[in-house]
Every structure is written in structure tokens, then in C-alpha cells.
Write a protein that holds these residues in place. Structure first.
Motif, PDB file in Angstrom:
ATOM      1  N   VAL A  69       0.812  -1.220   0.000  1.00 14.87           N
ATOM      2  CA  VAL A  69       0.000   0.000   0.000  1.00 14.87           C
ATOM      3  C   VAL A  69       0.842   1.266   0.000  1.00 14.87           C
ATOM      4  CG1 VAL A  69      -1.999  -1.095   1.077  1.00 14.87           C
ATOM      5  CG2 VAL A  69      -0.252  -0.030   2.532  1.00 14.87           C
ATOM      6  N   GLU A  70       2.147   1.122   0.220  1.00 16.27           N
ATOM      7  CA  GLU A  70       3.014   2.288   0.280  1.00 16.27           C
ATOM      8  C   GLU A  70       4.452   1.853   0.023  1.00 16.27           C
ATOM      9  OE1 GLU A  70       4.061   4.756   4.109  1.00 16.27           O
ATOM     10  OE2 GLU A  70       2.028   5.231   3.433  1.00 16.27           O
ATOM     11  N   ARG A  71       5.188   2.690  -0.742  1.00 19.28           N
ATOM     12  CA  ARG A  71       6.607   2.411  -1.014  1.00 19.28           C
ATOM     13  C   ARG A  71       7.328   3.742  -1.044  1.00 19.28           C
ATOM     14  NH1 ARG A  71       7.432  -0.957  -6.117  1.00 19.28           N
ATOM     15  NH2 ARG A  71       6.102   0.683  -6.905  1.00 19.28           N
ATOM     16  N   THR A  72       8.304   3.905  -0.172  1.00 16.04           N
ATOM     17  CA  THR A  72       9.077   5.137  -0.090  1.00 16.04           C
ATOM     18  C   THR A  72      10.526   4.803   0.215  1.00 16.04           C
ATOM     19  OG1 THR A  72       8.625   5.377   2.275  1.00 16.04           O
ATOM     20  CG2 THR A  72       7.119   6.503   0.776  1.00 16.04           C
ATOM     21  N   PHE A  73      11.352   5.817   0.196  1.00 13.84           N
ATOM     22  CA  PHE A  73      12.730   5.669   0.652  1.00 13.84           C
ATOM     23  C   PHE A  73      12.845   6.331   2.009  1.00 13.84           C
ATOM     24  CE2 PHE A  73      13.139   5.184  -3.901  1.00 13.84           C
ATOM     25  CZ  PHE A  73      13.930   4.051  -3.970  1.00 13.84           C
ATOM     26  N   SER A  74      13.651   5.770   2.870  1.00 14.61           N
ATOM     27  CA  SER A  74      13.848   6.308   4.206  1.00 14.61           C
ATOM     28  C   SER A  74      14.411   7.726   4.118  1.00 14.61           C
ATOM     29  CB  SER A  74      14.815   5.416   4.987  1.00 14.61           C
ATOM     30  OG  SER A  74      15.195   6.029   6.195  1.00 14.61           O
ATOM     31  N   ALA A  75      13.862   8.622   4.913  1.00 15.64           N
ATOM     32  CA  ALA A  75      14.357  10.005   4.948  1.00 15.64           C
ATOM     33  C   ALA A  75      15.766  10.056   5.528  1.00 15.64           C
ATOM     34  CB  ALA A  75      13.415  10.871   5.773  1.00 15.64           C
ATOM     35  N   ASP A  76      16.075   9.156   6.442  1.00 16.21           N
ATOM     36  CA  ASP A  76      17.391   9.139   7.084  1.00 16.21           C
ATOM     37  C   ASP A  76      18.457   8.453   6.244  1.00 16.21           C
ATOM     38  OD1 ASP A  76      16.238  10.376   9.288  1.00 16.21           O
ATOM     39  OD2 ASP A  76      15.796   8.459  10.255  1.00 16.21           O
ATOM     40  N   SER A  77      18.061   7.455   5.472  1.00 15.11           N
ATOM     41  CA  SER A  77      19.008   6.677   4.677  1.00 15.11           C
ATOM     42  C   SER A  77      18.408   6.424   3.302  1.00 15.11           C
ATOM     43  CB  SER A  77      19.307   5.338   5.356  1.00 15.11           C
ATOM     44  OG  SER A  77      19.871   5.535   6.623  1.00 15.11           O
ATOM     45  N   PRO A  78      18.823   7.173   2.285  1.00 16.12           N
ATOM     46  CA  PRO A  78      18.199   7.024   0.967  1.00 16.12           C
ATOM     47  C   PRO A  78      18.433   5.672   0.297  1.00 16.12           C
ATOM     48  CG  PRO A  78      20.062   8.538   0.880  1.00 16.12           C
ATOM     49  CD  PRO A  78      19.847   8.200   2.318  1.00 16.12           C
ATOM     50  N   HIS A  79      19.279   4.832   0.863  1.00 16.70           N
ATOM     51  CA  HIS A  79      19.479   3.490   0.300  1.00 16.70           C
ATOM     52  C   HIS A  79      18.593   2.454   0.989  1.00 16.70           C
ATOM     53  CE1 HIS A  79      22.175   3.528   3.746  1.00 16.70           C
ATOM     54  NE2 HIS A  79      22.078   2.217   3.744  1.00 16.70           N
ATOM     55  N   ILE A  80      17.640   2.904   1.801  1.00 20.20           N
ATOM     56  CA  ILE A  80      16.702   2.003   2.464  1.00 20.20           C
ATOM     57  C   ILE A  80      15.328   2.164   1.811  1.00 20.20           C
ATOM     58  CG2 ILE A  80      15.541   1.399   4.628  1.00 20.20           C
ATOM     59  CD1 ILE A  80      18.483   0.827   4.802  1.00 20.20           C
ATOM     60  N   LEU A  81      14.833   1.101   1.207  1.00 18.73           N
ATOM     61  CA  LEU A  81      13.500   1.076   0.625  1.00 18.73           C
ATOM     62  C   LEU A  81      12.521   0.634   1.706  1.00 18.73           C
ATOM     63  CD1 LEU A  81      11.606   1.194  -1.874  1.00 18.73           C
ATOM     64  CD2 LEU A  81      12.133  -1.237  -2.204  1.00 18.73           C
ATOM     65  N   VAL A  82      11.495   1.446   1.951  1.00 18.69           N
ATOM     66  CA  VAL A  82      10.490   1.151   2.968  1.00 18.69           C
ATOM     67  C   VAL A  82       9.195   0.789   2.251  1.00 18.69           C
ATOM     68  CG1 VAL A  82       9.201   2.034   4.945  1.00 18.69           C
ATOM     69  CG2 VAL A  82      11.565   2.797   4.557  1.00 18.69           C
ATOM     70  N   THR A  83       8.689  -0.415   2.497  1.00 21.15           N
ATOM     71  CA  THR A  83       7.409  -0.833   1.923  1.00 21.15           C
ATOM     72  C   THR A  83       6.447  -1.144   3.065  1.00 21.15           C
ATOM     73  OG1 THR A  83       8.220  -3.104   1.743  1.00 21.15           O
ATOM     74  CG2 THR A  83       8.312  -1.767  -0.238  1.00 21.15           C
ATOM     75  N   VAL A  84       5.200  -0.804   2.840  1.00 19.54           N
ATOM     76  CA  VAL A  84       4.147  -1.093   3.808  1.00 19.54           C
ATOM     77  C   VAL A  84       3.136  -1.993   3.112  1.00 19.54           C
ATOM     78  CG1 VAL A  84       2.319  -0.156   5.262  1.00 19.54           C
ATOM     79  CG2 VAL A  84       4.473   1.105   4.999  1.00 19.54           C
ATOM     80  N   TYR A  85       2.830  -3.110   3.750  1.00 12.62           N
ATOM     81  CA  TYR A  85       1.811  -4.045   3.286  1.00 12.62           C
ATOM     82  C   TYR A  85       0.678  -4.008   4.302  1.00 12.62           C
ATOM     83  CZ  TYR A  85       5.087  -6.109  -0.051  1.00 12.62           C
ATOM     84  OH  TYR A  85       5.947  -6.320  -1.091  1.00 12.62           O
ATOM     85  N   ALA A  86      -0.571  -4.027   3.836  1.00 10.00           N
ATOM     86  CA  ALA A  86      -1.717  -3.961   4.748  1.00 10.00           C
ATOM     87  C   ALA A  86      -2.755  -5.012   4.382  1.00 10.00           C
ATOM     88  CB  ALA A  86      -2.353  -2.572   4.705  1.00 10.00           C
ATOM     89  N   THR A  87      -3.567  -5.337   5.377  1.00  8.68           N
ATOM     90  CA  THR A  87      -4.694  -6.241   5.153  1.00  8.68           C
ATOM     91  C   THR A  87      -5.701  -5.555   4.236  1.00  8.68           C
ATOM     92  OG1 THR A  87      -5.752  -5.406   7.164  1.00  8.68           O
ATOM     93  CG2 THR A  87      -4.437  -7.426   7.381  1.00  8.68           C
ATOM     94  N   PRO A  88      -6.524  -6.308   3.532  1.00 13.21           N
ATOM     95  CA  PRO A  88      -7.495  -5.701   2.607  1.00 13.21           C
ATOM     96  C   PRO A  88      -8.420  -4.669   3.250  1.00 13.21           C
ATOM     97  CG  PRO A  88      -7.312  -8.031   2.146  1.00 13.21           C
ATOM     98  CD  PRO A  88      -6.530  -7.774   3.418  1.00 13.21           C
TER      99      PRO A  88
END
Length: 105
Positions: free
Chosen positions: A23-42
Motif C-alpha cells: 500500500v506504500e513504497r518510499t525511501f527512508s528520509a534518514d538513509s536514501p538506500h533504504i526502501l520502505v514498503t508497507v503491506y496492509a490487510t485488505p
């Protein structure tokens, strides 16, 4: 013994799993080489945040992110505010309508 939503009994050692949608994909504000993904229930009520390190400027591909993953239920965190819950539910529905669970996104 654990009793599931259908009244079936299961040994406590048996893990319950759920399919969650990206449901969401961003890069960490503190470390641009960290991909942050969020998965959620339906329904948007619970989520899992994953962080993956990679070299954004390297020659290799980044980490593969699929439309959905299956995780142990106890790894999911409740979504506490209604606005985020609604946003996650809407995005999960959009992903479900457009992608198979194993599709790279």
C-alpha cells in the motif's frame, strides 16, 4: 489449542498467516538506500512495514517488491487512525484489482 474464525481447532504451534497487499513504497528520509514498503490487510486495519537496503545507484536491480505477501498474523501491527486505515484499504483494493499477488510492482 487455537480456535479460528470458523470454529476449527489448531495446535498453538501452527502459525496463522494472512495475505497483505503493498500500500506504500518510499525511501527512508534518514538513509536514501533504504526502501520502505508497507503491506496492509485488505480492510486496512493491520499492516507490516519492511525495510530493505540496496544501492540505488548501483548496476544491479533493487529489491523485488511484489503486490502481496503472506505473513504470520502476529507480525501485523494495528492501524490506529481512521484516515490511514481508509487509505490502506483503498490502496489494497486498487492493488488487488490490478495485480496478481506475485506480480512485481
Amino acid at each position: 489449542m487455537h480456535v479460528d474464525e470458523f470454529g476449527s481447532e489448531h495446535p498453538e504451534s501452527e502459525q496463522r498467516t494472512e495475505q497483505v497487499w503493498m500500500v506504500e513504497r518510499t525511501f527512508s528520509a534518514d538513509s536514501p538506500h533504504i526502501l520502505v514498503t508497507v503491506y496492509a490487510t485488505p480492510d486496512g486495519s493491520r499492516y507490516l512495514q519492511k525495510e530493505r537496503a540496496f544501492n540505488r545507484f548501483g548496476s544491479g536491480p533493487g529489491p523485488e517488491v511484489t503486490a502481496a505477501i503472506t505473513v504470520e498474523s502476529e507480525r501485523l501491527t494495528p492501524v490506529t487512525d481512521a484516515e490511514t486505515r481508509d487509505r490502506y484499504a483503498n490502496e489494497a483494493e486498487r492493488m488487488r484489482a490490478r495485480h496478481d499477488p506475485d506480480d512485481p510492482v
